[in-house]
Enzyme design. Structure first.
Site, PDB file in Angstrom:
ATOM      1  N   LYS A 509      34.664  32.545  47.790  1.00 41.58           N
ATOM      2  CA  LYS A 509      34.860  32.975  46.401  1.00 41.58           C
ATOM      3  C   LYS A 509      36.370  33.042  46.192  1.00 41.58           C
ATOM      4  CE  LYS A 509      33.883  36.911  43.320  1.00 41.58           C
ATOM      5  NZ  LYS A 509      33.242  38.241  43.277  1.00 41.58           N
ATOM      6  N   ASP A 511      39.272  33.955  44.048  1.00 36.76           N
ATOM      7  CA  ASP A 511      39.528  34.850  42.926  1.00 36.76           C
ATOM      8  C   ASP A 511      40.978  34.719  42.451  1.00 36.76           C
ATOM      9  OD1 ASP A 511      38.964  36.804  41.066  1.00 36.76           O
ATOM     10  OD2 ASP A 511      38.367  38.329  42.531  1.00 36.76           O
ATOM     11  N   ASP A 581      32.814  39.597  35.103  1.00 38.73           N
ATOM     12  CA  ASP A 581      32.704  40.820  35.905  1.00 38.73           C
ATOM     13  C   ASP A 581      31.684  41.768  35.296  1.00 38.73           C
ATOM     14  OD1 ASP A 581      34.316  40.237  37.989  1.00 38.73           O
ATOM     15  OD2 ASP A 581      36.035  41.418  37.326  1.00 38.73           O
TER      16      ASP A 581
HETATM   17  C1  DGJ Z   1      37.400  40.419  40.527  1.00 34.74           C
HETATM   18  C2  DGJ Z   1      36.090  39.713  40.701  1.00 34.74           C
HETATM   19  O1  DGJ Z   1      35.663  39.195  39.491  1.00 34.74           O
HETATM   20  C3  DGJ Z   1      35.083  40.681  41.292  1.00 34.74           C
HETATM   21  O2  DGJ Z   1      33.834  40.076  41.386  1.00 34.74           O
HETATM   22  C4  DGJ Z   1      35.579  41.108  42.641  1.00 34.74           C
HETATM   23  O3  DGJ Z   1      35.625  40.015  43.503  1.00 34.74           O
HETATM   24  C5  DGJ Z   1      36.954  41.747  42.508  1.00 34.74           C
HETATM   25  N1  DGJ Z   1      37.856  40.889  41.819  1.00 34.74           N
HETATM   26  C6  DGJ Z   1      37.511  42.078  43.848  1.00 34.74           C
HETATM   27  O4  DGJ Z   1      38.792  42.529  43.759  1.00 34.74           O
END
Ligand code: DGJ
Length: 760
Positions: A509, A511, A581
């Site tokens: 993932k 980010d 989110d």
């Molecule tokens: C933002 C992401 O969208 C969340 O799902 C998670 O991974 C957090 N960051 C972690 O810091």
């Protein structure tokens, strides 16, 4: 009058394009591009759409037509020439012709066009900003070349597309523009981009270089402008308004495509609706600052543009250098916004998403973020993974907090080694412990960032974006690494590769949790600072390309605090993106419905989370949370250890059900049935390409006393076919689509129903 630069060329499949080695010559092939020498026009025909451009006697390139299929015909009537007051004349002796009043294809400023320019070049030796681009040749290529250093649609065989490249030239400034148009066989879709070349012997400064511009004729000034806007945790909200005289635009100045606006807009004809009427879509394959605009001029000309945002951008082109714009994907539909979405979905699935993942079923995953946040250790992770495996989950994802000395948001980004307190035996040991329960392992990373409190920052304080004049603004306590610098990218590639090689990790993932400020690079000179934001994107894409090539079997999921960088640029590398989110099922109805206007379900990552929901505090039934999350790459985001036996049972059967449906959901066509932006319900149906199987979903948001009966008319089925519904009754396709299916009376808030249909 036409100058064919080369006979039609055959390109190899995009991934392996050898730019210098265009070797074979063929005749016009599939006929996607038709050159009409007599009237000086080019036609692109594909998938039930025609696009035409024409060269005027003076060599200007005019937009001719875009819409339902049209045989090659006289385009002169499309742009009648008529002198008007205050419309100056660039051609000596012709008092009627003005660029101010005719439809143009790539307009420039200074020679009588007063609309938004597509391109602006400063000629430093003279200070001139005037550009006079005239047709100077064309070539037709079988297939589609890849774009230099940028993500773009690709083909796996030359027969899948044809590309027309038209060269425009300004011999005074000694600049050329190559406009590229690719028509994809079977898709009412075209890819456009521009390549700007400095053919002189002094530098030029590029101040604006959009990917495409189209002038629709005045009959379209009643268009609606449809776009997707939002904010963190409420992305991709659909907005639509009628075009008004003057400029309407959306843009990002954040250094990422952003939560605020998706790099997309559509123009729909007056009266068009979800499944009816002409719709024109513009989607930009780019993840940074963009501009999307529509301008209605004084005579009703509608100019539509999309591309790199000229705001805070300039690019010095030295002699002999070329600048490639990002690619815009343009789609046309006669079946309203729904048809437009299906056109984008099909072309993105087939030509944008990385080939290994194109039609590949995605694993059901469990992500620990909302279960633990930063508070976990190896035992806790192993027990979550074990429970998840017992439920049928196929992939466990360890989110933020596993590295450096990360206990909260304030430290350690950049230090990609296992957190010694939480994982004293290291990452590989944890991966082994997780996988022994028969479940794959995935890992969260945020490679583009650095925490000031990190070993990386202490060693390289100049590796982040910054300017010498001001302090560094923090966002979520972090700074942005300067990916325009090769040494930063090299170090990142090595570190990430080391982590990914250290254990069997099958998913990442990726980010990205802040937007840019103080955009400057220690690597560039003062005159090049406005190149930084775009150079950052080129650096990011170069890094991703290298990683994808090195780890083709790893499933990368994009994320930027949810949908802060949900765009075709990222989808070129990462087949799915964490949509938001906000994991609340009711909020997700709108977010996912909006995202589906452009992006296929396979690209939308959607999870079942706990109740009360962590973002909005809402309680929704587990079934509804599952039904809503089925509209994407499916997973869970909750603490399995607190589930009751009944919830476990339900989750197990939910997962079995998803596994049976996921092929349909990933390859099927979407028809949106009820909009959550317009009422108390949301509904949609996904129909397999052969129309033998379908899944319809309906969600009633709030319960009402004494409600009216709800009928849901389905779409996309065979009208003369008989379908077995949920394994029970048999109903005719036309009955389901005309009379509709009866939705059971909701017994409370947030009730969902699904109907699984099979043609018998
Ligand atoms: C933002 C992401 O969208 C969340 O799902 C998670 O991974 C957090 N960051 C972690 O810091």
């Amino acid at each position: 009058m036409f100058i064919q630069e080369n006979p039609t060329e055959i390109l190899p499949a995009s991934p392996a394009v050898n730019r210098s080695g265009r070797n074979e010559v063929c005749s016009s092939g599939a006929g996607l591009v038709v050159v009409d020498e007599k009237q000086g026009a080019f036609f692109l025909h594909s998938g039930g759409a025609t696009y035409a451009v024409a060269v005027s006697d003076h060599g200007f390139l005019h937009h001719g037509y875009w819409g339902p299929p049209l045989a090659a015909q006289d385009l002169a009537s499309v742009f009648p020439v008529r002198g008007r007051a205050f419309s100056p004349n660039p051609i000596p002796g012709d008092g009627n012709f003005s660029l101010d009043t005719v439809p143009l294809e790539y307009p420039a400023y200074g020679r009588s066009d007063y609309g938004l320019p597509a391109i602006e070049i400063l000629h430093p030796p003279t200070g001139s900003r005037i550009l006079d681009l005239r047709y100077d040749g064309h070539r037709v290529l079988k297939g589609k070349p890849s774009l230099e250093d940028l993500p773009a649609c690709r083909v796996s065989a030359p027969a899948e597309a044809e590309t027309l490249v038209i060269t425009l030239r300004d011999s005074a400034v000694r600049a050329a523009v190559e406009l590229s148009y690719t028509a994809f066989a079977g898709h009412p879709v075209m890819a456009r981009s521009a390549r700007i070349l400095n053919e002189g012997d002094s530098s030029l400064v590029l101040r604006r270089a959009l990917s495409c511009s189209i002038d629709f004729s005045p009959q379209f000034s009643g268009f609606h402008f449809v776009h997707l806007h939002g904010a963190w945790a409420r992305e991709t909200q659909i907005a639509s308004h009628r075009l008004h005289p003057g400029l309407q635009s959306l843009e990002s100045r954040r250094g990422a495509s952003s939560h605020a606006h998706n790099p997309f807009f559509a123009l729909t004809e007056m009266g068009a609706h979800e499944e009816y009427g002409a719709a024109y879509g513009f989607s930009l394959v780019y993840s940074g600052n963009f501009l999307a605009a529509a301008e209605v001029g004084p005579y009703g000309r509608v100019r539509a543009q999309i591309g790199l945002n000229p705001f805070d951008f300039s690019w010095t082109l030295d002699p002999g250098e070329a600048f490639q714009t990002p690619e815009a994907v343009l789609a046309f539909s006669r079946e309203g916004l729904g048809g437009l979405s299906r056109a984008f979905h099909r072309v993105f699935r087939r030509h944008l998403i990385p080939e290994p993942w194109r039609d590949r079923e995605r694993p059901v995953l469990l992500n620990n973020w909302e279960a633990t946040y930063f508070d976990f250790d190896a035992d806790r992770i192993e027990s979550l993974a074990k429970e998840a495996a017992g439920l049928g989950v196929e992939l466990f994802v360890l989110d933020d907090g596993w590295f450096g000395r990360r206990e909260d948001e304030t430290s350690s980004l950049g230090d990609w080694t296992a957190n010694p307190r939480k994982l004293p035996r290291g990452l590989a040991d944890l991966v082994r412990r997780v996988r022994q329960h028969g479940i794959e392992f995935g890992l969260w990373m945020e490679p583009e960032m650095v925490s000031p409190d990190s070993d990386l920052y202490r060693a390289h304080p100049d590796w982040c974006l910054h300017v010498p004049t001001h302090s560094r603004s923090l966002g979520r306590n972090q700074l942005v690494l300067d990916l325009s610098r090769p040494e930063v990218r090299k170090a990142l590639f090595e570190r990430i590769s080391e982590v990914l090689r250290s254990a069997p990790i099958s998913y990442v993932k990726w980010d990205m949790n802040r937007n840019m400020t103080e955009i400057g690079s220690a690597a560039g000179g003062p005159e090049r600072q406005q190149e930084t934001a775009h150079r950052y994107m080129l650096g990011l894409y170069a890094l991703l390309k290298e990683l994808m090539e090195e780890f083709p079997e790893i499933l990368f999921e994009g994320c930027s605090g949810g949908g802060g960088r949900f765009d075709p640029g990222m989808l070129h590398y990462m087949p799915q993106i964490w949509t938001s989110d906000n994991s609340d099922a009711v909020a997700r109805l709108q977010i996912q419905y909006g995202a589906s206007v452009v992006y296929p379900f396979s690209a939308l990552s959607a999870h079942v989370s706990t109740v009360p929901n962590h973002q909005v505090g809402r309680y929704t039934p587990l079934k509804t949370r599952g039904d809503v999350a089925f509209t994407g790459s499916f997973g869970y985001e909750l603490d399995t250890s607190t589930m009751t036996e009944e919830q476990r049972k339900q989750t197990r059967s939910q997962i079995i059900r998803y596994k049976n449906l996921r092929r349909l959901l990933i390859t099927g066509d979407l028809f949106r049935l009820r909009s959550p932006f317009e009422g108390n319900e949301a509904a949609w149906i996904v129909v397999s390409p052969d129309r033998r199987e379908a899944l319809a979903t309906h969600v009633n948001v709030l319960a009402e006393a004494n409600p009216s009966p709800i009928k849901l008319r389905l779409r996309g089925l065979k009208s003369d076919g008989a379908y077995r519904v949920n394994g029970k009754e048999i109903l005719q396709g036309d009955f389901l689509m005309q009379a509709g299916i009866s939705v059971p009376e909701p017994t409370g808030d947030f009730i969902s129903n699904q109907w699984h249909l099979h043609l018998i």
